[in-house]
Design an enzyme around this catalytic site. Structure first.
Site, short mmCIF file in Angstrom:
data_model
loop_
_atom_site.label_atom_id
_atom_site.label_comp_id
_atom_site.label_asym_id
_atom_site.label_seq_id
_atom_site.Cartn_x
_atom_site.Cartn_y
_atom_site.Cartn_z
N GLY A 8 0.83 -1.11 -0.01
CA GLY A 8 0.06 0.11 0.60
C GLY A 8 0.75 1.27 -0.54
CE LYS A 180 13.96 3.03 -11.53
NZ LYS A 180 12.18 2.40 -11.54
#
Length: 296
Positions: A8, A180
């Site tokens: 979350g 990345k």
């Protein structure tokens, strides 16, 4: 389609806010408080041009993971160790997608039973403002690569199109991750050491010299076909995000653990396997580890 999102934080909420417009989303959080807020009020997403809400399901327990059709794992790299036993209990026919900085998770992915596994990198700028609000500060894309299995399971999610939240599929997942990693390995640690925003690394000539030295060593570990093009890509990222505070510096400022092990730690382990001895990389790694210990 039922989609589970473990995590979350900023990226988990960003995913849920956009995908929740066309699929059934369940967010799995670390706390009961956040799960309750999300289930009751939904996710609020804020951009420069819009402000919208997405209704989602949310819970702290992982008991119903096997009811999902697809699962994103969107937690920090250092939280993955705690999740490994839970992930291994997920039914093998449920596809997983991992969204982490660095490449440390490649070392234990082979032990997972899941038939289909995707890897992803995130180019968006996002910040969690509170337990249910995420600010989408920089529009980019999510790059997806197939680690193993059948790529067709992702097609439904590609149908969840939003102009501010595109997906791009890559056939070379390792090249995608290395690209990345290169940016993370240069920008994140150096901004921590200098306590500066991204732009300072290319604007200050002395910082830039170290930036280049570090690049030379990392490139030797992970070479590709066009060295200068690779270097310029990272320079461009610094310039385009010059006023941004890197995620690693934010973690240090917040007294949190960083993802240095998954980024420079992985690079150092790869260097050792190739018989390389990158002194600048070792020095930068130790400096960040020391700063992390002092601030945590």
């Amino acid at each position: 389609m039922k989609v589970g999102i473990i995590g979350g934080g900023s990226i988990g909420l960003l995913l849920a806010a956009y995908l929740g417009k066309c699929v059934d989303i369940t967010v799995y959080t670390r706390t009961e408080e956040q799960a309750g807020e999300l289930a009751e009020k939904g996710i609020r997403l804020v951009t420069h041009k819009e402000d919208f809400f997405t209704k989602v399901k949310a819970r702290k327990e992982f008991g119903d993971l096997n009811r999902q059709d697809f699962i994103f794992v969107a937690v920090k790299q250092y939280h993955l160790d705690d999740l490994v036993p839970i992930v291994r209990e997920i039914a093998s026919d449920i596809p997983l997608c991992f969204l982490q900085n660095g490449m440390g998770h490649l070392e234990w992915l082979p032990s997972l039973p899941n038939k289909t596994i995707f890897l992803a990198t995130v180019e968006h700028g996002a910040k969690r403002e509170d337990s249910r609000t995420v600010a989408h500060n920089g529009i980019g894309k999510i790059n997806i690569g197939l680690y193993r299995g059948d790529s067709s399971s992702f097609q439904t999610l590609f149908g969840c199109k939003h102009p501010n939240f595109p997906f791009q599929f890559h056939h070379d997942y390792e090249g995608m991750l290395v690209e990345k990693l290169m940016a993370n390995a240069l920008i994140n640690p150096l901004t921590v050491i200098f306590q500066e925003k991204n732009g300072a690394l290319v604007e200050n000539p002395y910082y830039f010299q170290l930036f280049r030295l570090l690049f030379e060593e990392i490139y030797e570990i992970f070479p590709d076909d066009d060295k200068e093009k690779t270097f310029q890509k990272v320079v461009n990222i610094c310039q385009n995000t010059k006023d941004n505070t890197s995620s690693m510096l934010k973690d240090i400022q917040g007294g949190r653990k960083t993802e240095i092990e998954a980024i420079l730690g992985y690079a150092l382990r790869s260097a050792s396997q190739k018989g390389l001895n990158p002194k600048t990389l070792q020095t930068v790694y130790l400096m960040v580890k020391g700063i992390e210990q002092e601030r945590s």
